[in-house]
Scaffold this motif. Structure first.
Motif, PDB file in Angstrom:
ATOM      1  N   GLY A   1       0.831  -1.200   0.000  1.00 36.84           N
ATOM      2  CA  GLY A   1       0.000   0.000   0.000  1.00 36.84           C
ATOM      3  C   GLY A   1       0.866   1.250   0.000  1.00 36.84           C
ATOM      4  N   LEU A   2       0.394   2.283  -0.701  1.00 40.96           N
ATOM      5  CA  LEU A   2       1.132   3.543  -0.791  1.00 40.96           C
ATOM      6  C   LEU A   2       0.192   4.714  -0.545  1.00 40.96           C
ATOM      7  N   LYS A   3       0.699   5.701   0.146  1.00 40.00           N
ATOM      8  CA  LYS A   3       0.012   6.980   0.204  1.00 40.00           C
ATOM      9  C   LYS A   3       1.008   8.022  -0.292  1.00 40.00           C
ATOM     10  N   VAL A   4       0.723   8.565  -1.470  1.00 42.59           N
ATOM     11  CA  VAL A   4       1.655   9.461  -2.147  1.00 42.59           C
ATOM     12  C   VAL A   4       1.178  10.900  -1.960  1.00 42.59           C
ATOM     13  N   TYR A   5       2.041  11.738  -1.417  1.00 40.47           N
ATOM     14  CA  TYR A   5       1.709  13.143  -1.166  1.00 40.47           C
ATOM     15  C   TYR A   5       2.319  13.989  -2.304  1.00 40.47           C
ATOM     16  N   LEU A   6       1.466  14.800  -2.932  1.00 43.07           N
ATOM     17  CA  LEU A   6       1.880  15.556  -4.118  1.00 43.07           C
ATOM     18  C   LEU A   6       1.892  17.055  -3.863  1.00 43.07           C
ATOM     19  N   ASP A   7       2.810  17.701  -4.511  1.00 38.38           N
ATOM     20  CA  ASP A   7       2.844  19.161  -4.527  1.00 38.38           C
ATOM     21  C   ASP A   7       1.895  19.633  -5.622  1.00 38.38           C
ATOM     22  N   ASN A   8       0.589  19.392  -5.394  1.00 41.63           N
ATOM     23  CA  ASN A   8      -0.443  19.630  -6.397  1.00 41.63           C
ATOM     24  C   ASN A   8      -1.716  20.046  -5.681  1.00 41.63           C
ATOM     25  N   LYS A   9      -2.205  21.256  -5.998  1.00 44.85           N
ATOM     26  CA  LYS A   9      -3.374  21.781  -5.286  1.00 44.85           C
ATOM     27  C   LYS A   9      -4.637  20.985  -5.585  1.00 44.85           C
ATOM     28  N   ASN A  10      -4.718  20.387  -6.826  1.00 43.31           N
ATOM     29  CA  ASN A  10      -5.908  19.624  -7.179  1.00 43.31           C
ATOM     30  C   ASN A  10      -5.899  18.230  -6.579  1.00 43.31           C
ATOM     31  N   TYR A  11      -4.724  17.607  -6.519  1.00 48.69           N
ATOM     32  CA  TYR A  11      -4.595  16.256  -5.984  1.00 48.69           C
ATOM     33  C   TYR A  11      -3.441  16.236  -4.979  1.00 48.69           C
ATOM     34  N   PRO A  12      -3.705  16.676  -3.757  1.00 48.18           N
ATOM     35  CA  PRO A  12      -2.615  16.723  -2.773  1.00 48.18           C
ATOM     36  C   PRO A  12      -2.111  15.345  -2.361  1.00 48.18           C
ATOM     37  N   GLU A  13      -2.938  14.313  -2.536  1.00 45.46           N
ATOM     38  CA  GLU A  13      -2.480  12.966  -2.190  1.00 45.46           C
ATOM     39  C   GLU A  13      -3.253  11.915  -2.971  1.00 45.46           C
ATOM     40  N   ILE A  14      -2.577  10.777  -3.184  1.00 48.46           N
ATOM     41  CA  ILE A  14      -3.203   9.631  -3.849  1.00 48.46           C
ATOM     42  C   ILE A  14      -2.914   8.397  -3.007  1.00 48.46           C
ATOM     43  N   GLN A  15      -3.962   7.654  -2.708  1.00 44.12           N
ATOM     44  CA  GLN A  15      -3.801   6.429  -1.921  1.00 44.12           C
ATOM     45  C   GLN A  15      -3.966   5.225  -2.845  1.00 44.12           C
TER      46      GLN A  15
END
Length: 470
Positions: free
Chosen positions: A415-429
């Motif tokens: 499992g991954l929780k990816v944190y993005l420098d993106n205002k629309n998609y700050p994270e993807i699980q």
């Protein structure tokens, strides 16, 4: 008596020799009349020509002008006027490089039985242009215009008049689809794609196409949408089935009720440089019998291999011309479902936009952090800077092989929780579950999305092990 016979015989031989000598002298005189020239032998304005016909390889075609060019045998035939004009321009200033004057034997130039005979007429005059042999030595064509001379011409008219009826049709044009504002699908697919800059649902500023489907706005992979538009622009509309489609023919080719209609709204510039909105409509269908027999699953043809030959046809808007298209083009054009344009990547963002990753693997949790200096990001695990080449490659290879909404039934692999420098998609699980020996099932943000090759998931697990176990 014997002596007189000998004298007569000698006189006969002498006469023959004299005749032969005279013939040689005449032949030499004849050869001496070949001379260089830059003469213009015909000056016919293309606009003045009222009729044009030619015969080549026992086939004859004829056209006449009545405001526009018409085919003599069927005025319903859509004539390519640009093609006609290109033919006529050969004689606007028809120049030569050699003149052979006072020709006695046209056969030696192939003009006793011309390769091609071209007839054209204006209101004032008619012309006949005969094309003879091609001189390999000079790389030029022998030509006669009926004035007693033979000419060698550098620009061979046969380059244009080696044409059959199918070459003369004014095919429907497909525009350049560079500035597209909307794509609408009707038939097997029923939704639209809109061009929206700075969308609040896009993954990056490069994502400018949004699917409008079932009341939802869904982000699309711009690269995949542009590839589809390129497939339309590159479509070869040359193999026509008919140029005056009747209701019966529309039904015969399945275009009375097209399998898929694609309408592309695009912007072009007119002659004054002003932007104009246009619609290009393309109708696609396979043979009605094949279409009826085809089984469809998830908006795709099932039980059909990539090698299967499909009888398929296309029509531009309400055009009277119906075209046969290849199986390859048919498959590319009907691959128009939402799944065909959505992102394949589980993480549809640049690796450099990831600033933290939480990982759950084999009942243990790990966190990879980062910092960014001078637009360059460095990654760390437990305070030590990482070499991330393998991890980056493994994350980028988490791509959908198939899309699915199946729920997971087997154990979770990673499992991954990816944190993005993106205002629309700050994270993807992302949760990756075992599916079978070939695939893992990807659940993204709590929803089953796709099947990903298990080998790629194994590569990710190994890349994580290389980081956390060292």
């Amino acid at each position: 008596m014997k002596r007189s016979k000998k004298i007569y015989m000698l006189l006969g031989i002498l006469a023959v020799c004299c005749i032969a000598t005279f013939s040689v002298i005449k032949l030499e005189d004849h050869k001496e009349k070949i001379k260089n020239s830059d003469k213009i032998i015909l000056e016919i304005s293309p606009d003045s020509v009222q009729s044009l016909s030619w015969k080549y390889k026992s086939k004859a075609l004829g056209f006449h002008k009545d405001e526009k060019w018409l085919y003599d045998e069927d005025e319903a035939f859509p004539v390519d006027e640009e093609k006609i004009n290109d033919m006529l321009k050969q004689f606007e200033k028809f120049g030569v490089s050699f003149i052979i004057e006072d020709v006695e034997d046209y056969g030696q130039y192939g003009l006793d039985n011309p390769t091609c005979t071209i007839n054209l007429s204006t209101k004032e005059k008619s012309y006949e242009i005969q094309l003879g042999n091609y001189s390999e030595m000079d790389s030029q064509r022998y030509v006669s215009i009926g004035d007693g001379n033979v000419y060698l011409v550098k620009n061979d008219p046969l380059d244009y008049f080696d044409a059959v009826l199918s070459d003369m049709i004014d095919h429907d044009e497909i525009p350049k689809l560079d500035d597209v504002k909307e794509i609408q699908f009707k038939g097997a697919e029923a939704y639209s794609i809109a061009y929206e800059e700075d969308s609040s649902i896009s993954y990056s500023e490069d994502d400018v196409f949004i699917a409008k489907k079932d009341g939802r706005d869904l982000p699309l992979d711009t690269t995949r949408v542009k590839k589809y538009l390129k497939n339309i622009s590159n479509l070869n509309l040359n193999d026509y089935m008919t140029y005056k489609a009747s209701d019966e023919e529309l039904q015969k080719y399945g275009l009375n009720e097209p399998e898929l209609t694609v309408t592309v709204n695009y912007i072009s510039k007119n002659d004054k440089g002003k932007e104009v909105s246009n619609n290009f409509v393309l109708n696609i269908s396979r043979d009605p019998k094949e279409r009826k027999a085809a089984k469809k699953v998830d908006n795709k043809e099932s039980d059909s291999s990539d090698e299967e030959e499909i009888k398929a046809y296309a029509r531009v808007g309400e055009s009277k011309i119906l075209y046969k298209i290849t199986s390859y083009d048919y498959k590319n054009l009907t691959a128009a479902s939402y799944d065909c344009f959505r992102y394949l990547e589980a993480v549809p963002a640049d690796f450099e936009d990831i600033y933290k990753i939480d990982i759950s693997l084999e009942d243990a949790d790990y966190t990879i952090t980062s910092d960014k200096r001078l637009n360059k990001r460095a990654y760390y695990y437990q305070g030590e800077e990482l070499e991330t080449t393998d991890l980056k490659k493994a994350l980028e290879n988490l791509k959908a092989d198939k899309f699915t909404d199946e729920q997971p039934t087997q154990k979770k692999e990673i499992g991954l929780k990816v944190y993005l420098d993106n205002k629309n998609y700050p994270e993807i699980q992302i949760q990756l579950y075992r599916y079978d020996g070939t695939y893992c099932l990807a659940v993204i943000d709590g929803k089953p999305v796709s099947l990903i090759k298990r080998s790629n998931v194994v590569d990710l697990i190994e890349a994580v092990h290389a980081i956390v176990l060292n």
